[in-house]
Scaffold this motif. Structure first.
Motif, PDB file in Angstrom:
ATOM      1  N   GLY A  93       0.809  -1.213   0.000  1.00 41.76           N
ATOM      2  CA  GLY A  93       0.000   0.000   0.000  1.00 41.76           C
ATOM      3  C   GLY A  93       0.842   1.263   0.000  1.00 41.76           C
ATOM      4  N   PRO A  94       0.166   2.408  -0.257  1.00 40.97           N
ATOM      5  CA  PRO A  94       0.857   3.687  -0.382  1.00 40.97           C
ATOM      6  C   PRO A  94       1.691   4.033   0.849  1.00 40.97           C
ATOM      7  N   LYS A  95       1.186   3.733   2.037  1.00 39.65           N
ATOM      8  CA  LYS A  95       1.899   4.077   3.257  1.00 39.65           C
ATOM      9  C   LYS A  95       3.257   3.385   3.320  1.00 39.65           C
ATOM     10  N   ALA A  96       3.268   2.127   2.887  1.00 38.60           N
ATOM     11  CA  ALA A  96       4.492   1.336   2.966  1.00 38.60           C
ATOM     12  C   ALA A  96       5.564   1.858   2.008  1.00 38.60           C
ATOM     13  N   ALA A  97       5.151   2.601   1.008  1.00 40.60           N
ATOM     14  CA  ALA A  97       6.136   3.123   0.053  1.00 40.60           C
ATOM     15  C   ALA A  97       6.899   4.324   0.608  1.00 40.60           C
ATOM     16  N   LEU A  98       6.289   4.992   1.609  1.00 40.64           N
ATOM     17  CA  LEU A  98       6.851   6.261   2.067  1.00 40.64           C
ATOM     18  C   LEU A  98       8.306   6.198   2.556  1.00 40.64           C
ATOM     19  N   PRO A  99       8.676   5.256   3.446  1.00 38.91           N
ATOM     20  CA  PRO A  99      10.067   5.251   3.919  1.00 38.91           C
ATOM     21  C   PRO A  99      11.067   5.164   2.769  1.00 38.91           C
ATOM     22  N   ALA A 100      10.815   4.250   1.831  1.00 40.67           N
ATOM     23  CA  ALA A 100      11.757   4.104   0.712  1.00 40.67           C
ATOM     24  C   ALA A 100      11.788   5.366  -0.145  1.00 40.67           C
ATOM     25  N   LEU A 101      10.619   5.973  -0.377  1.00 38.98           N
ATOM     26  CA  LEU A 101      10.568   7.202  -1.176  1.00 38.98           C
ATOM     27  C   LEU A 101      11.396   8.309  -0.535  1.00 38.98           C
ATOM     28  N   ILE A 102      11.195   8.477   0.765  1.00 39.60           N
ATOM     29  CA  ILE A 102      11.885   9.576   1.460  1.00 39.60           C
ATOM     30  C   ILE A 102      13.380   9.306   1.551  1.00 39.60           C
ATOM     31  N   ILE A 103      13.732   8.069   1.923  1.00 40.69           N
ATOM     32  CA  ILE A 103      15.155   7.760   2.060  1.00 40.69           C
ATOM     33  C   ILE A 103      15.845   7.768   0.696  1.00 40.69           C
ATOM     34  N   ILE A 172       5.813  -3.074  -6.714  1.00 37.53           N
ATOM     35  CA  ILE A 172       5.789  -3.964  -5.555  1.00 37.53           C
ATOM     36  C   ILE A 172       4.490  -3.797  -4.761  1.00 37.53           C
ATOM     37  N   GLY A 173       3.480  -3.198  -5.415  1.00 39.40           N
ATOM     38  CA  GLY A 173       2.163  -3.157  -4.805  1.00 39.40           C
ATOM     39  C   GLY A 173       1.909  -1.987  -3.888  1.00 39.40           C
ATOM     40  N   ALA A 174       2.510  -0.827  -4.217  1.00 41.98           N
ATOM     41  CA  ALA A 174       2.323   0.335  -3.368  1.00 41.98           C
ATOM     42  C   ALA A 174       1.018   1.066  -3.668  1.00 41.98           C
ATOM     43  N   GLY A 175       0.352   0.688  -4.748  1.00 38.63           N
ATOM     44  CA  GLY A 175      -0.833   1.433  -5.158  1.00 38.63           C
ATOM     45  C   GLY A 175      -0.449   2.605  -6.007  1.00 38.63           C
ATOM     46  N   GLY A 176      -1.442   3.395  -6.428  1.00 34.95           N
ATOM     47  CA  GLY A 176      -1.163   4.556  -7.250  1.00 34.95           C
ATOM     48  C   GLY A 176      -1.216   4.210  -8.721  1.00 34.95           C
ATOM     49  N   LEU A 177      -0.934   5.238  -9.534  1.00 35.21           N
ATOM     50  CA  LEU A 177      -1.093   5.097 -10.986  1.00 35.21           C
ATOM     51  C   LEU A 177      -0.120   4.093 -11.600  1.00 35.21           C
ATOM     52  N   GLY A 178       1.091   4.007 -11.063  1.00 33.03           N
ATOM     53  CA  GLY A 178       2.088   3.065 -11.587  1.00 33.03           C
ATOM     54  C   GLY A 178       1.619   1.629 -11.368  1.00 33.03           C
ATOM     55  N   ASP A 179       1.219   1.391 -10.152  1.00 26.94           N
ATOM     56  CA  ASP A 179       0.677   0.083  -9.763  1.00 26.94           C
ATOM     57  C   ASP A 179      -0.480  -0.293 -10.682  1.00 26.94           C
ATOM     58  N   PHE A 180      -1.413   0.634 -10.852  1.00 26.95           N
ATOM     59  CA  PHE A 180      -2.619   0.396 -11.649  1.00 26.95           C
ATOM     60  C   PHE A 180      -2.264   0.102 -13.103  1.00 26.95           C
ATOM     61  N   ALA A 181      -1.341   0.915 -13.632  1.00 26.47           N
ATOM     62  CA  ALA A 181      -0.948   0.725 -15.027  1.00 26.47           C
ATOM     63  C   ALA A 181      -0.323  -0.653 -15.230  1.00 26.47           C
ATOM     64  N   TYR A 182       0.431  -1.104 -14.240  1.00 27.77           N
ATOM     65  CA  TYR A 182       1.131  -2.381 -14.382  1.00 27.77           C
ATOM     66  C   TYR A 182       0.182  -3.567 -14.221  1.00 27.77           C
ATOM     67  N   PHE A 183      -0.530  -3.594 -13.110  1.00 29.08           N
ATOM     68  CA  PHE A 183      -1.358  -4.763 -12.819  1.00 29.08           C
ATOM     69  C   PHE A 183      -2.658  -4.811 -13.623  1.00 29.08           C
ATOM     70  N   TYR A 184      -3.301  -3.639 -13.754  1.00 25.21           N
ATOM     71  CA  TYR A 184      -4.604  -3.641 -14.439  1.00 25.21           C
ATOM     72  C   TYR A 184      -4.487  -3.313 -15.922  1.00 25.21           C
ATOM     73  N   GLY A 185      -3.361  -2.696 -16.302  1.00 30.41           N
ATOM     74  CA  GLY A 185      -3.173  -2.369 -17.709  1.00 30.41           C
ATOM     75  C   GLY A 185      -2.290  -3.372 -18.402  1.00 30.41           C
ATOM     76  N   PHE A 186      -1.040  -3.354 -18.030  1.00 29.03           N
ATOM     77  CA  PHE A 186      -0.037  -4.156 -18.718  1.00 29.03           C
ATOM     78  C   PHE A 186      -0.328  -5.657 -18.619  1.00 29.03           C
ATOM     79  N   GLN A 187      -0.549  -6.151 -17.401  1.00 29.14           N
ATOM     80  CA  GLN A 187      -0.711  -7.599 -17.223  1.00 29.14           C
ATOM     81  C   GLN A 187      -1.993  -8.133 -17.846  1.00 29.14           C
ATOM     82  N   ARG A 188      -3.010  -7.271 -17.969  1.00 23.92           N
ATOM     83  CA  ARG A 188      -4.239  -7.726 -18.620  1.00 23.92           C
ATOM     84  C   ARG A 188      -4.250  -7.368 -20.105  1.00 23.92           C
ATOM     85  N   SER A 189      -3.140  -6.767 -20.543  1.00 26.56           N
ATOM     86  CA  SER A 189      -3.048  -6.291 -21.928  1.00 26.56           C
ATOM     87  C   SER A 189      -4.129  -5.280 -22.283  1.00 26.56           C
ATOM     88  N   ASP A 190      -4.548  -4.491 -21.275  1.00 20.69           N
ATOM     89  CA  ASP A 190      -5.492  -3.387 -21.541  1.00 20.69           C
ATOM     90  C   ASP A 190      -4.661  -2.105 -21.699  1.00 20.69           C
TER      91      ASP A 190
END
Lengths: 222, 342
Positions: A93-103, A172-190
């Motif tokens: 989820g988005p929260k879990a991405a924060l430490p890596a983003l900031i660091i 890695i499943g943080a959510g957001g537009l990147g996540d969406f584009a990958y899992f719901y767009g790319f992997q489904r070929s949409d």
């Protein structure tokens, strides 16, 4: 019309994904600002001839900054999993991405802060000293104040890099537009979904750049 | 007021030690404008920074108004600095602040409450003649105006001493004069002691009471400006004096004078201080039966009176000319006969 061109795009999902991206970006920009200013100040003040000249402190800070800037972001996320788990209690989820983003972003911004501070006229610092200013006054009222346009434009650059990082974190499943584009767009070929996500990310980048430019211009009285 | 003893500053570089200021002794009276002149590299910039410890001395002491600056701890030094104003060659204003806020900065540092601060800033803006420009940013000001802001800022906490580090070197001649006038004005109005360093003899001539000439970190000559102008001892001092006076003896026009005046006498009159106010030339022509013709010369004004040289051609009866010479010798003007080609 919209449905015909983008048959797989659900508006509600897009809004959720955009909100997640904005959430990650804004919180991580704030975190990066805070940590980056501290790192930049430490680098600048501890260097030879600086206000807090200290070889050891300078070496430690520089080492920290250089090491974390050298690690590719995708690896940094994986590397920080245990730390994230401990800090946030989750690695998804988005929260879990924060430490890596900031660091990941703070050392980069820290260097930009250092460069901005170096651009401050030494004579002005000398003038403040001659008036009997404390170091804290020199830091907050002279150094940070006089370098404000460079600090803001540096933050704009960093924020845009961070938007890119949030998309990477999506993998890695943080959510957001990147996540969406990958899992719901790319992997489904949409690919219409990938396309709309891209447009939205570009739009967010433009908005950040626009705000940054306006702020920089209004702060610069030189 | 200010006493400097055995002040020394050595800079350590990789390959050598550089002594910028070398066992320097100086005493500066309260209320005087004291000039330190020297070429770049003479150590004057380091010297003025040692006075408020922007540079820490290697050895020696600086005492300002009975407080020994050199032995103070950090906190006392900060408080002492609030009573020592300083202005700079490149003004060193905060570009992010308006004129008003730049002047208020030292008051903020001294923790003056806001209402008092505003009143004080208003006073200062008027003192330095910047009324109407309070809300401008430094980038919108001319060099002279920027230095006025610098001066107002330096005076904000009512200092006892004002240090001027090449304060006019970045300004054009006209602006330089207006800033110098302002400094004299402040010196007289507030009784402020001013120490300035410069490489321009013009600045010394125009506003200083006393002067020290620096070379290789040492004071090689010092005294009243007029004395130094009149009897420069060291070659370096002579060069500085020539900067404003020209070197009258070596002037090529002397040759022309000798060529053109075959009869009578050519006198050199040396004016020092007070006498310049007397109408010497017209007195001579009234009292004695001689004709006077001013050939060449230069008179300049210093804070302690005028100084200069005048070449005159005298024609008339030999005895009358000698009586006139004796008359001149009774005034404070020095007279000398230039050997004439008869």
């Amino acid at each position: 019309m919209f449905n015909k061109l983008f048959p797989n795009v659900e508006l509600q999902d897009m809004i959720t994904a955009t909100n997640e991206t904005l959430y990650m970006t804004i919180i991580s920009v704030l975190g990066t600002l805070f940590l980056g200013i501290i790192l930049g100040l430490l680098l600048f003040l501890s260097r030879p001839g600086g206000l807090w000249e200290n070889k050891f402190l300078n070496w430690v800070t520089a080492a920290f900054v250089n090491v974390f800037r050298a690690i590719p972001f995708i690896i940094l996320i994986l590397l920080l999993f245990p730390f994230t788990d401990f800090l946030m209690g989750t690695i998804r989820g988005p929260k879990a991405a924060l430490p890596a983003l900031i660091i990941g972003a703070a050392p980069f911004y820290g260097r930009l802060v250092e460069i901005a501070l170096r651009e401050v006229d030494k004579g002005v610092v000398e003038a403040a000293k001659s008036m009997g200013a404390k170091n804290s006054t020199i830091i907050f009222k002279v150094l940070l104040k006089e370098s404000m346009p460079a600090l803001v434009s540096g933050l704009t650059v960093t924020a845009i890099a961070l938007i890119g990082y949030t998309a990477v974190a999506g993998v890695i499943g943080a959510g957001g537009l990147g996540d969406f584009a990958y899992f719901y767009g790319f992997q489904r070929s949409d690919f219409d979904v990938v396309f709309v996500c891209t447009v939205l990310i570009v739009l967010i980048v433009f908005i950040f750049q626009f705000i940054g430019d306006i702020l920089t211009r209004s702060l610069d009285k030189r | 007021m200010i006493s400097i003893k055995e002040l020394t500053k050595v800079f350590h570089t990789k390959d050598q030690d550089v002594t910028a200021v070398d066992h320097l002794d100086l005493n500066i009276q309260s209320g005087e404008i004291y000039g330190v002149i020297g070429y770049s590299g003479a150590g004057k910039s380091t010297f003025i920074r040692l006075l408020n410890r922007l540079e820490d001395p290697t050895s020696g002491s600086v005492t300002i108004d009975k407080q020994e600056i050199t032995s103070m701890n950090k906190n006392d030094l900060r408080l002492a600095r609030q009573e020592i104003g300083m202005i700079f060659q490149h003004f060193n204003l905060l570009w992010s602040r308006t004129v008003k806020d730049n002047i208020a900065f030292p008051l903020e540092i001294a923790k003056m409450p806001k209402e008092k601060r505003e009143a004080r800033v208003k006073e200062l803006v008027e003192l330095v003649g910047l009324k109407g420009r309070e809300n401008a940013y430094p980038s919108q000001l001319s060099g002279g105006q920027k230095q006025r802001v610098g001066i107002a800022r330096a005076l904000a906490n009512k200092p006892k001493v004002l240090l001027c580090d090449e304060a006019t070197s970045a300004l054009d001649p006209e602006t330089t004069d207006s800033i110098l006038d302002l400094l004299v004005d402040i010196n007289e109005k507030l009784g402020l002691t001013i120490i300035l360093i410069t490489h321009e003899m013009h600045v010394i001539r125009k506003i200083c009471h006393r002067v020290a000439v620096m070379e290789n970190g040492k004071v090689v000559e010092q005294g009243d400006v007029l004395d130094v102008f009149l009897h420069p001892k060291r070659p370096v001092t002579k060069k500085f004096v020539d900067q404003v006076m020209g070197d009258p003896d070596q002037d090529h026009s002397l040759d022309l004078i000798h060529e053109n005046y075959k009869s009578g006498k050519v006198l050199r009159l040396h004016f020092v201080g007070e006498s310049t106010n007397q109408a010497l030339i017209s007195e001579l022509s009234r009292e004695f039966k001689i004709d006077l013709n001013i050939l060449h010369g230069k008179i300049t004004q210093t804070q302690k009176g005028a100084y200069g040289t005048l070449f005159v051609h005298v024609e008339g009866d030999q005895d009358e000319i000698e009586r006139a010479q004796a008359y001149i010798q009774d005034t404070s003007v020095e007279v000398e006969v230039i050997p004439n080609v008869q």
